[in-house]
Write a protein that holds these residues in place. Structure first.
Motif, PDB file in Angstrom:
ATOM      1  N   GLN A   1      51.143  40.106  37.318  1.00 11.16           N
ATOM      2  CA  GLN A   1      49.848  40.169  37.761  1.00 11.16           C
ATOM      3  C   GLN A   1      49.449  41.437  38.393  1.00 11.16           C
ATOM      4  O   GLN A   1      48.720  42.150  39.275  1.00 11.16           O
ATOM      5  CB  GLN A   1      49.733  39.004  39.243  1.00 11.16           C
TER       6      GLN A   1
ATOM      7  N   THR B   1      47.638  45.015  39.068  1.00 13.05           N
ATOM      8  CA  THR B   1      46.253  45.341  39.250  1.00 13.05           C
ATOM      9  C   THR B   1      46.027  46.870  38.629  1.00 13.05           C
ATOM     10  O   THR B   1      46.766  47.492  38.494  1.00 13.05           O
ATOM     11  CB  THR B   1      45.720  44.987  40.805  1.00 13.05           C
TER      12      THR B   1
ATOM     13  N   SER C   1      42.593  50.151  38.904  1.00 12.41           N
ATOM     14  CA  SER C   1      41.091  50.407  39.430  1.00 12.41           C
ATOM     15  C   SER C   1      41.134  51.742  38.919  1.00 12.41           C
ATOM     16  O   SER C   1      41.804  52.648  38.315  1.00 12.41           O
ATOM     17  CB  SER C   1      41.558  50.433  40.991  1.00 12.41           C
TER      18      SER C   1
ATOM     19  N   ASP D   1      40.212  44.956  35.963  1.00 12.73           N
ATOM     20  CA  ASP D   1      40.715  45.036  37.355  1.00 12.73           C
ATOM     21  C   ASP D   1      42.309  44.512  37.088  1.00 12.73           C
ATOM     22  O   ASP D   1      43.094  44.613  38.031  1.00 12.73           O
ATOM     23  CB  ASP D   1      40.202  44.338  38.230  1.00 12.73           C
ATOM     24  N   THR D   2      42.595  44.442  35.906  1.00 12.47           N
ATOM     25  CA  THR D   2      44.147  44.084  35.673  1.00 12.47           C
ATOM     26  C   THR D   2      44.892  45.306  34.605  1.00 12.47           C
ATOM     27  O   THR D   2      44.084  45.866  33.848  1.00 12.47           O
ATOM     28  CB  THR D   2      44.434  42.922  35.106  1.00 12.47           C
TER      29      THR D   2
ATOM     30  N   HIS E   1      50.488  48.208  40.507  1.00 13.10           N
ATOM     31  CA  HIS E   1      49.038  48.674  40.537  1.00 13.10           C
ATOM     32  C   HIS E   1      49.104  50.078  39.975  1.00 13.10           C
ATOM     33  O   HIS E   1      49.805  50.807  40.187  1.00 13.10           O
ATOM     34  CB  HIS E   1      48.338  48.530  42.000  1.00 13.10           C
TER      35      HIS E   1
END
Length: 138
Positions: free
Chosen positions: A31, A33, A35, A45-46, A121
């Motif tokens: 999952q 992420t 940005s 956003d992934t 992320h």
């Protein structure tokens, strides 16, 4: 070389050479992420979405490639940063119109945050407006 620095390098190369999510997911959490404060990437956003965007970018810019300038790990923060320049010319189909034949040299930074040995992320720092102007897309 640390495990996360190696994972980051493998991810960076897979993403920047258009391997898409299939070629990038083994280096990321499921999952992960993403940005970026740029209009061109609004709504992504992934990391799965971003890696597919990079793959698709190589259709209008088939000679797209990166010039790596800096790659380092911040062990205390469990983060890796990469600074590179993306080079390419729009000669292929896609983009906002017919091929422009114009070239871009775009500076950008990836800041990759890790959870264990996987990227959880990534933030991309990039001035998309300059790149779009260089390509004749804005």
């Amino acid at each position: 070389m640390s495990k996360i620095l190696n994972q980051a390098k493998l991810f960076f190369d897979a993403c920047e050479t258009g391997k898409g999510w299939d070629g990038c997911k083994e280096y990321c959490t499921s999952q992960a992420t993403f940005s970026c404060q740029s209009s061109a990437l609004a709504g992504i956003d992934t990391l799965a979405g971003y890696s597919e965007w990079m793959k698709n970018l190589l259709t209008p810019i088939p000679d797209g490639h990166y010039e790596l300038k800096f790659f380092a790990e911040d062990e205390e923060r469990h983060c890796v940063a990469a600074f590179a320049v993306f080079h390419g010319t729009q000669t292929g189909p896609g983009g906002p119109g017919e091929p422009t034949g114009k070239t871009a040299a775009a500076d950008y930074v990836y800041a990759m945050d890790f959870d264990g040995d996987r990227i959880a992320h990534m933030t991309k720092i990039w001035n998309d407006g300059i790149t779009l102007q260089q390509l004749g897309w804005a």
